[in-house]
Structure formats: structure tokens, C-alpha cells
Design a protein around this motif. Structure first.
Motif, PDB file in Angstrom:
ATOM      1  N   ARG A  52       0.833  -1.196   0.000  1.00 58.38           N
ATOM      2  CA  ARG A  52       0.000   0.000   0.000  1.00 58.38           C
ATOM      3  C   ARG A  52       0.870   1.251   0.000  1.00 58.38           C
ATOM      4  O   ARG A  52       2.116   1.179   0.078  1.00 58.38           O
ATOM      5  CB  ARG A  52      -0.937   0.010   1.216  1.00 58.38           C
ATOM      6  CG  ARG A  52      -1.877  -1.195   1.271  1.00 58.38           C
ATOM      7  CD  ARG A  52      -2.926  -1.035   2.350  1.00 58.38           C
ATOM      8  NE  ARG A  52      -3.828   0.064   2.067  1.00 58.38           N
ATOM      9  CZ  ARG A  52      -4.856   0.000   1.220  1.00 58.38           C
ATOM     10  NH1 ARG A  52      -5.138  -1.117   0.575  1.00 58.38           N
ATOM     11  NH2 ARG A  52      -5.637   1.050   1.036  1.00 58.38           N
ATOM     12  N   TYR A  53       0.197   2.418  -0.070  1.00 63.58           N
ATOM     13  CA  TYR A  53       0.905   3.700  -0.121  1.00 63.58           C
ATOM     14  C   TYR A  53       0.205   4.686   0.810  1.00 63.58           C
ATOM     15  O   TYR A  53      -0.996   4.579   1.067  1.00 63.58           O
ATOM     16  CB  TYR A  53       0.913   4.258  -1.552  1.00 63.58           C
ATOM     17  CG  TYR A  53       1.548   3.330  -2.554  1.00 63.58           C
ATOM     18  CD1 TYR A  53       2.909   3.409  -2.845  1.00 63.58           C
ATOM     19  CD2 TYR A  53       0.787   2.357  -3.205  1.00 63.58           C
ATOM     20  CE1 TYR A  53       3.498   2.546  -3.761  1.00 63.58           C
ATOM     21  CE2 TYR A  53       1.366   1.488  -4.115  1.00 63.58           C
ATOM     22  CZ  TYR A  53       2.726   1.584  -4.392  1.00 63.58           C
ATOM     23  OH  TYR A  53       3.298   0.728  -5.291  1.00 63.58           O
ATOM     24  N   GLN A  54       0.963   5.638   1.310  1.00 67.13           N
ATOM     25  CA  GLN A  54       0.412   6.726   2.115  1.00 67.13           C
ATOM     26  C   GLN A  54       0.679   8.048   1.414  1.00 67.13           C
ATOM     27  O   GLN A  54       1.759   8.245   0.836  1.00 67.13           O
ATOM     28  CB  GLN A  54       1.033   6.742   3.514  1.00 67.13           C
ATOM     29  CG  GLN A  54       0.558   5.629   4.413  1.00 67.13           C
ATOM     30  CD  GLN A  54       1.225   5.650   5.773  1.00 67.13           C
ATOM     31  OE1 GLN A  54       2.244   6.317   5.969  1.00 67.13           O
ATOM     32  NE2 GLN A  54       0.672   4.914   6.724  1.00 67.13           N
ATOM     33  N   ILE A  55      -0.297   8.950   1.500  1.00 67.81           N
ATOM     34  CA  ILE A  55      -0.168  10.253   0.844  1.00 67.81           C
ATOM     35  C   ILE A  55       0.798  11.133   1.605  1.00 67.81           C
ATOM     36  O   ILE A  55       0.684  11.309   2.817  1.00 67.81           O
ATOM     37  CB  ILE A  55      -1.545  10.939   0.745  1.00 67.81           C
ATOM     38  CG1 ILE A  55      -2.494  10.119  -0.124  1.00 67.81           C
ATOM     39  CG2 ILE A  55      -1.397  12.348   0.169  1.00 67.81           C
ATOM     40  CD1 ILE A  55      -3.913  10.637  -0.127  1.00 67.81           C
ATOM     41  N   VAL A  56       1.752  11.696   0.886  1.00 66.80           N
ATOM     42  CA  VAL A  56       2.639  12.715   1.440  1.00 66.80           C
ATOM     43  C   VAL A  56       2.103  14.097   1.078  1.00 66.80           C
ATOM     44  O   VAL A  56       2.075  15.007   1.899  1.00 66.80           O
ATOM     45  CB  VAL A  56       4.079  12.551   0.926  1.00 66.80           C
ATOM     46  CG1 VAL A  56       4.989  13.639   1.493  1.00 66.80           C
ATOM     47  CG2 VAL A  56       4.614  11.171   1.271  1.00 66.80           C
ATOM     48  N   GLY A  57       1.663  14.262  -0.142  1.00 67.05           N
ATOM     49  CA  GLY A  57       1.070  15.524  -0.582  1.00 67.05           C
ATOM     50  C   GLY A  57      -0.008  15.276  -1.611  1.00 67.05           C
ATOM     51  O   GLY A  57       0.145  14.426  -2.500  1.00 67.05           O
ATOM     52  N   GLY A  58      -1.116  16.015  -1.497  1.00 69.75           N
ATOM     53  CA  GLY A  58      -2.192  15.907  -2.475  1.00 69.75           C
ATOM     54  C   GLY A  58      -3.439  15.212  -1.961  1.00 69.75           C
ATOM     55  O   GLY A  58      -4.214  14.659  -2.751  1.00 69.75           O
ATOM     56  N   GLU A  59      -3.674  15.277  -0.633  1.00 74.35           N
ATOM     57  CA  GLU A  59      -4.832  14.563  -0.091  1.00 74.35           C
ATOM     58  C   GLU A  59      -6.147  15.149  -0.577  1.00 74.35           C
ATOM     59  O   GLU A  59      -7.126  14.415  -0.755  1.00 74.35           O
ATOM     60  CB  GLU A  59      -4.794  14.561   1.444  1.00 74.35           C
ATOM     61  CG  GLU A  59      -5.894  13.713   2.053  1.00 74.35           C
ATOM     62  CD  GLU A  59      -5.703  13.432   3.528  1.00 74.35           C
ATOM     63  OE1 GLU A  59      -6.708  13.154   4.202  1.00 74.35           O
ATOM     64  OE2 GLU A  59      -4.557  13.488   4.000  1.00 74.35           O
ATOM     65  N   ARG A  60      -6.222  16.468  -0.800  1.00 75.81           N
ATOM     66  CA  ARG A  60      -7.465  17.056  -1.312  1.00 75.81           C
ATOM     67  C   ARG A  60      -7.794  16.487  -2.684  1.00 75.81           C
ATOM     68  O   ARG A  60      -8.958  16.194  -2.988  1.00 75.81           O
ATOM     69  CB  ARG A  60      -7.355  18.585  -1.376  1.00 75.81           C
ATOM     70  CG  ARG A  60      -7.323  19.269  -0.019  1.00 75.81           C
ATOM     71  CD  ARG A  60      -7.203  20.780  -0.158  1.00 75.81           C
ATOM     72  NE  ARG A  60      -8.412  21.398  -0.695  1.00 75.81           N
ATOM     73  CZ  ARG A  60      -8.530  21.897  -1.919  1.00 75.81           C
ATOM     74  NH1 ARG A  60      -7.517  21.831  -2.773  1.00 75.81           N
ATOM     75  NH2 ARG A  60      -9.651  22.452  -2.307  1.00 75.81           N
ATOM     76  N   ARG A  61      -6.789  16.338  -3.539  1.00 78.46           N
ATOM     77  CA  ARG A  61      -7.019  15.757  -4.861  1.00 78.46           C
ATOM     78  C   ARG A  61      -7.501  14.310  -4.737  1.00 78.46           C
ATOM     79  O   ARG A  61      -8.426  13.892  -5.449  1.00 78.46           O
ATOM     80  CB  ARG A  61      -5.707  15.799  -5.667  1.00 78.46           C
ATOM     81  CG  ARG A  61      -5.523  17.091  -6.461  1.00 78.46           C
ATOM     82  CD  ARG A  61      -4.110  17.224  -6.971  1.00 78.46           C
ATOM     83  NE  ARG A  61      -3.206  17.628  -5.896  1.00 78.46           N
ATOM     84  CZ  ARG A  61      -1.917  17.349  -5.873  1.00 78.46           C
ATOM     85  NH1 ARG A  61      -1.375  16.629  -6.837  1.00 78.46           N
ATOM     86  NH2 ARG A  61      -1.166  17.778  -4.883  1.00 78.46           N
ATOM     87  N   TRP A  62      -6.892  13.552  -3.827  1.00 87.35           N
ATOM     88  CA  TRP A  62      -7.281  12.154  -3.621  1.00 87.35           C
ATOM     89  C   TRP A  62      -8.739  12.063  -3.167  1.00 87.35           C
ATOM     90  O   TRP A  62      -9.496  11.207  -3.640  1.00 87.35           O
ATOM     91  CB  TRP A  62      -6.333  11.537  -2.597  1.00 87.35           C
ATOM     92  CG  TRP A  62      -6.635  10.124  -2.215  1.00 87.35           C
ATOM     93  CD1 TRP A  62      -6.339   8.994  -2.924  1.00 87.35           C
ATOM     94  CD2 TRP A  62      -7.280   9.685  -1.013  1.00 87.35           C
ATOM     95  NE1 TRP A  62      -6.766   7.870  -2.243  1.00 87.35           N
ATOM     96  CE2 TRP A  62      -7.341   8.264  -1.057  1.00 87.35           C
ATOM     97  CE3 TRP A  62      -7.794  10.340   0.100  1.00 87.35           C
ATOM     98  CZ2 TRP A  62      -7.911   7.512  -0.041  1.00 87.35           C
ATOM     99  CZ3 TRP A  62      -8.360   9.579   1.121  1.00 87.35           C
ATOM    100  CH2 TRP A  62      -8.411   8.182   1.036  1.00 87.35           C
ATOM    101  N   ARG A  63      -9.140  12.946  -2.248  1.00 87.86           N
ATOM    102  CA  ARG A  63     -10.526  12.936  -1.779  1.00 87.86           C
ATOM    103  C   ARG A  63     -11.490  13.380  -2.885  1.00 87.86           C
ATOM    104  O   ARG A  63     -12.589  12.831  -3.028  1.00 87.86           O
ATOM    105  CB  ARG A  63     -10.671  13.840  -0.557  1.00 87.86           C
ATOM    106  CG  ARG A  63      -9.995  13.291   0.699  1.00 87.86           C
ATOM    107  CD  ARG A  63     -10.089  14.271   1.858  1.00 87.86           C
ATOM    108  NE  ARG A  63      -9.470  13.738   3.060  1.00 87.86           N
ATOM    109  CZ  ARG A  63     -10.088  13.032   4.000  1.00 87.86           C
ATOM    110  NH1 ARG A  63     -11.388  12.776   3.860  1.00 87.86           N
ATOM    111  NH2 ARG A  63      -9.454  12.585   5.051  1.00 87.86           N
TER     112      ARG A  63
END
Length: 331
Positions: free
Chosen positions: A82-93
């Protein structure tokens, strides 16, 4: 004699703060953009931002629906594939809002068709340490204009802790001490806040840090409705939950800070009784048990406090001596 160099951010922290400004476009030389299934990506566990404005996310989703994902997410690999978001969580949501055919977005009265191709999202994969994850997330959020004030305070505390090598729990008491004697640590914070471009650490300590001590009902309205922290501080000073609820309703209706102040002095709206006397015993008791409040006092004020406490103790002892012993005496 050469003058001593003014302390600045450590090289590693300064590099991270600078790097966070490019998190929105993370690809660097030697890194490539690849596609990863969105359901294999998890949010940043160190994300200081707890509230994402639903309307703003929907607007971003509409933009992505029209133009696609213009910037890849920055993620790090974690065990289990798996992966964890470092930057860009708003885009992911926002992308998540476009991949649910059972709950399509409604724009101008019409449902947007699901974009199943967005079930895989463009990412840059980079190994990032836990401590760096916290710093990168904090700086990325502080660079956004729509950041909730509570999340801003939490992100700022995380950066102060990283800068001074402290735990986040130690930050309030440390700032209280540095206000009196800044020294080298104060200069380090000067450098941090100058790089962030968000005022001074002294102003942060005086005006915003107190937000963490507000009652939960006030914090909830700040998160959900964007209640101004000055109004929140005024309302949060009210010890009675019903009075706070009435004032919060006024604030939601657009009452100014002055109107809220007048309403607080009168009592709860619609209450014609005489103004209530503040519960000083609870207020003083709360401050006496607060390590940060005590440490913020100067040496002279601490001595004055000790004298006042001694006088209070003498007052109670005198009362006990003057009160007749009402217990039945043995025959």
C-alpha cells in the motif's frame, strides 16, 4: 571580532520546508509518474488537517472531471503493498467523489457521470521518513488559504516542535518561556515563521495558541462553520454550556464581535435577569492547575501569586478558628 551568526533553521528542516512548497508538483529529476489504484492509497496518518470543506472538494472534483488530474500525488510505499499520501490529499478525496456511480455529483441539477478511469491515479513514489511526513504535511497545509484555524494551530505546533526538538505537548510552556527570554530558540522560531510567511511566533502564542483550550462545542462550530477565533475565544470564556450555545447561534446568524460581547455581558439572549457574576473559583482553579499558565508568569508575578495564595489560606484558617465546634461533646 566577528559577530556570531544568527541561528537559522537546521539545513534538513529548511530543506523540508522548501520542499513542501513544491509538494503540489512533486516530480523531480530522476523520478517518474506512475499510476496506482486509488484504493491502495491511504491518507497521511500525520495529517494535521481534520476538516475538508465539502463544497471546496466538490468544486475541485468538477475541475478534475473537466481537466483531469493536472498534478500527480506524492506518496510513500508502506508494508502490504500500500501507499500513504505525502502531498495531495485534497485531490485524492476529490477523485473519490468522481468514482462512485451510486453517489454521483450533482452539477446544475444534473448528475456527473462517474469517471471509472480515475480509479487509478497518477503518483510519484518516494521514500519519506515518519518525522518528515509530519513536517511536509504541516507546511503544505499552512500554505493554503482555506485552512481551518484549528488545523492551522495544530500544523504550526508540529513545526515548532520539529524546529526546537520538542514534543508537541511541550510547545505551549516553551513558548511562554521564550516570550520572556527568546535567546537562540527564539531566533530559530523567527527564521521558521519568516520562511512560512505567517506572522510572528509571538503573535501566534498570544492570539492563536489559546484556541486549543476552548470547549469542544466551540471548536466544533469553528471546524464546521469557520467561526472566527476572536469570537470563539469570547464565547469559549463562558462557563455555562447553555449560554455558549445561545451565543454560538448569534454568531451563526452573523453577529459581530461587539454584538457578541454585549450579549455575553447581558446573559443569554432573552434572559432579562441581572448579569451573572463569573464563576471566579472555576476560572482561577483552572489556571492554577495549568502548567503553561503558571510558567507564563514572570518571577515577580509568581511571587505575588504565592503571597495571594498564602493570604487565601490564612483567610480560611481564620474562618475555621472563628466557627464554633458544633459537634456534640462527650459526657
Amino acid at each position: 571580532m566577528a559577530r556570531a551568526k544568527r541561528p537559522t533553521l537546521s539545513d534538513s528542516l529548511a530543506e523540508l520546508v522548501g520542499e513542501a512548497s513544491t509538494v503540489a508538483a512533486p516530480a523531480t529529476a530522476g523520478e517518474r509518474v506512475t499510476d496506482v489504484a486509488r484504493n491502495l492509497i491511504d491518507p497521511n496518518p500525520y495529517q494535521p488537517r481534520r476538516h475538508f470543506d465539502p463544497q471546496a472538494l466538490e468544486q475541485l472534483a468538477v475541475s478534475i472531471h473537466t481537466h483531469g488530474v493536472l498534478q500527480p500525488l506524492l506518496v510513500r510505499p508502506v508494508p502490504g503493498g500500500r501507499y500513504q499520501i505525502v502531498g495531495g490529499e485534497r485531490r485524492w478525496r476529490a477523485i473519490g467523489l468522481l468514482t462512485e456511480p451510486q453517489r454521483p455529483l450533482i452539477v446544475d441539477g444534473q448528475p456527473l457521470p462517474a469517471r471509472t478511469e480515475l480509479e487509478r491515479v497518477p503518483v510519484v513514489i518516494r521514500d519519506v521518513a515518519d518525522a518528515d511526513m509530519r513536517i511536509l504535511a504541516a507546511v503544505e497545509n499552512l500554505q493554503r488559504t482555506d485552512l481551518n484555524i484549528i488545523d492551522e494551530v495544530d500544523a504550526t505546533i508540529a513545526l515548532i516542535a520539529a524546529t526546537l526538538g520538542l514534543s508537541e505537548e511541550d510547545v505551549p510552556a516553551t513558548l511562554a518561556r521564550l516570550v520572556r527570554t527568546p535567546g537562540e530558540q527564539g531566533a530559530q522560531l523567527d527564521a521558521l515563521f519568516a520562511q512560512l510567511g505567517r506572522g510572528t511566533w509571538g503573535s501566534f502564542f498570544k492570539n492563536k495558541l489559546r484556541i486549543r483550550r476552548l470547549p469542544e462545542d466551540v471548536l466544533s462550530v469553528m471546524r464546521q462553520d469557520g467561526l472566527d477565533y476572536r469570537k470563539a475565544t469570547l464565547i469559549g470564556a463562558q462557563p455555562d454550556a447553555e449560554r455558549r450555545a445561545a451565543l454560538l447561534n448569534l454568531a451563526r446568524g452573523g453577529a459581530s464581535l461587539e454584538q457578541l460581547s454585549q450579549a455575553a455581558k447581558r446573559g443569554a439572549p432573552g434572559d432579562d435577569a441581572a448579569p451573572q457574576t463569573p464563576d471566579l473559583s472555576r476560572l482561577v482553579g483552572r489556571r492554577l492547575t495549568s502548567a503553561s499558565a503558571i510558567s507564563a508568569l514572570s518571577a515577580a508575578r509568581r511571587k505575588r501569586l504565592e503571597r495571594l495564595l498564602a493570604q487565601m489560606n490564612d483567610l480560611f484558617e481564620e474562618q475555621e478558628k472563628d466557627t464554633p465546634d458544633r459537634r456534640p461533646k462527650g459526657r
